[in-house]
Design a protein around this motif. Sequence first.
Motif, PDB file in Angstrom:
ATOM      1  N   UNK A  84       3.607   1.957   0.291  1.00  0.00           N
ATOM      2  CA  UNK A  84       3.287   1.997   1.611  1.00  0.00           C
ATOM      3  C   UNK A  84       3.804   3.385   2.313  1.00  0.00           C
ATOM      4  N   UNK A  85       4.624   4.330   1.686  1.00  0.00           N
ATOM      5  CA  UNK A  85       5.118   5.193   2.428  1.00  0.00           C
ATOM      6  C   UNK A  85       3.729   6.368   2.464  1.00  0.00           C
ATOM      7  N   UNK A  86       2.942   6.319   1.555  1.00  0.00           N
ATOM      8  CA  UNK A  86       1.930   7.266   1.973  1.00  0.00           C
ATOM      9  C   UNK A  86       1.949   8.303   0.631  1.00  0.00           C
ATOM     10  N   UNK A  87       2.104   7.837  -0.555  1.00  0.00           N
ATOM     11  CA  UNK A  87       2.526   8.771  -1.779  1.00  0.00           C
ATOM     12  C   UNK A  87       0.818   9.166  -2.094  1.00  0.00           C
ATOM     13  N   UNK A  88      -0.131   8.083  -2.051  1.00  0.00           N
ATOM     14  CA  UNK A  88      -1.398   8.236  -2.544  1.00  0.00           C
ATOM     15  C   UNK A  88      -2.130   9.066  -1.515  1.00  0.00           C
ATOM     16  N   UNK A  89      -1.751   9.224  -0.334  1.00  0.00           N
ATOM     17  CA  UNK A  89      -2.170  10.033   0.750  1.00  0.00           C
ATOM     18  C   UNK A  89      -2.482  11.420   0.355  1.00  0.00           C
ATOM     19  N   UNK A  90      -1.560  12.096  -0.401  1.00  0.00           N
ATOM     20  CA  UNK A  90      -1.927  13.360  -0.827  1.00  0.00           C
ATOM     21  C   UNK A  90      -2.987  13.623  -1.642  1.00  0.00           C
ATOM     22  N   UNK A  91      -3.217  12.728  -2.452  1.00  0.00           N
ATOM     23  CA  UNK A  91      -4.269  12.436  -3.714  1.00  0.00           C
ATOM     24  C   UNK A  91      -5.712  12.256  -2.723  1.00  0.00           C
ATOM     25  N   UNK A  92      -5.526  11.308  -1.671  1.00  0.00           N
ATOM     26  CA  UNK A  92      -6.927  11.071  -0.942  1.00  0.00           C
ATOM     27  C   UNK A  92      -7.152  12.541  -0.200  1.00  0.00           C
ATOM     28  N   UNK A  93      -6.113  13.326   0.306  1.00  0.00           N
ATOM     29  CA  UNK A  93      -6.363  14.588   0.805  1.00  0.00           C
ATOM     30  C   UNK A  93      -7.248  15.578   0.043  1.00  0.00           C
TER      31      UNK A  93
END
Length: 585
Positions: free
Chosen positions: A33-42
């Motif tokens: 939930x820290x946001x690791x996949x946010x980078x990939x989503x971006x």
Amino acid sequence: MALKRIVLRDFVIVQSLDLDWQTGFTVLTGETGAGKSIMLDALQLVLGARADAQVVREGCPQADICAEFDCPSHLHEWLEESGFAQEQDLLLRRVIDSLGRSRAWINGSPATATQLRHLGDQLIDIHGQHAWQSLTRPDAARAMLDTYGGIETAQLKSLWLDWRQNHQALEQALSAQDNLQRERERLQWQISELDKLSPRAEEWDELNAQHTRLSHAQTLMDSAQSCLQLLEDDDSGAATPLGRAHHLLQDQEHLEPEFQSIADVLGSCVAQLHDARHSLQAYLRRADLDPELLADLDERLSLWMQLARRYKRTPEDLPALLEGWKQELHQLDAAVDVEGLRAKEQAAHLRYQAEARKISQQRTLAAPRLSRAITQSMQSLGMKGGRFEVQLEHADAASPAGTDSITFLVAGHTGATPKPVAKVASGGELSRISLAIAVTTSELGQAGTLIFDEVDSGVGGAVAETVGRLMHSLGDSRQVLAVTHLPQVAAYADQHYRVTKRPKSNTTISSVDPLTGEEREMEMARMLGGEHLSEATMAHAREMLAMARLPAKQAANGAQRPSGTQARSAKASTTARKSSKVRGV
């Protein structure tokens, strides 16, 4: 050809991030939930994925994503043809506002999401943690086999579309044949009715003019005769006094020069009067009452009016109406040519079948090679004796992709019977099979950046170490980015980034920090033993990092770490320290 930099503004829970990426193998770690996949989503958004307002950080007007890549040479021609600047680097930008509307740019010029997706296919290859699910779909399995075998199916698809169009035309002709025949008979009858008239363009006006003359022929002849008498009568006719006046002035021209011009005018009048008299005489000679011709004209005009009323047209429209019906009949004659349509459909089907057989032969040759390659990868992922098979069968129905039905079969261990991937019970086996396929197929294509999003989920221990070594090995020729929860995988990274989230001003933001030295050891220890670090977990983390720097054989034999680290790892540590300025805030 790799991702060099990514900049985020107000994206999901990221307020601001400016991150430089390096070549080799890079991992992103952090709590769930820290946001690791946010980078990939971006990355996926800046490469054309569907956007919506949910990606805009709460309370902000828009999210802004920029990504910078090395520009591969094979894209130069496409950039030029599409009107984009050709530069050493490729700069992509996408902005999504709070209403979900988006704008995009390529090297500073406005672009479409479709153009971004085209670039994305060339730049990045993403393998997700649920990639195995797509392997259960025949179309995905077929696409993977075709990609691995370098099989081009564009011509097959074109032939299939041509066959289907001809088939549909034949079906429509057969189903509508009765209606077409009735319509054809109606047109034939209407054409035969108008053909009795055979109307010509402008004939209606000509007939009316001729009828008007004939119906008033007696009056016209009487008028012409009376006019002629007025001109020719010796006593009261116009010709005699006009001629006398002309001669009188001519006789006096020698005395009065002005009479000459007047005499000339009178002479012209005498000549014109003479011409008019001859014209009237000629008209009377050819004029004829001709009641039979008048009757014929009456009959023809009546037929014109009758047909015009029947078809609710003006008489002037009848010639064009007849021509239009003839064209419709010609088209219907072609449409009801069922035999001709059937011949075209059969020819198109034969062309499709020939191409489909050729594609099937190519797939038959490629299937064993793909099976062997993935089976070999499975052996190093804790599935000794396991087998991967590509099963080709004849499909129930033809499709744009051919006549083959392709299923992936897996046997997890020695002696097991291969079964469809969907029936493999173990989640760990599914993850390892997916990873084996990802490693095998990652060598295909031109993408310079490979992204693995938690593909190591469900594995651990020695298998996890193998996964780490495989990704590190892939990093020798490609840029590899991985999101992972496994310390065994993270230990093999050339660059290590930690993703964290923290509260700030009644909101939560995510940040990314490069890790080196003790910070990296602490993150590895956290991944091993949780938030409460002990000397044992720290020692284990240091040992794991040290072993990851050893060659594979030495690590397997428990050899001592050499005094010097490998060049790439040393370079990675230096780079990570230099990148500490890119921390997201």
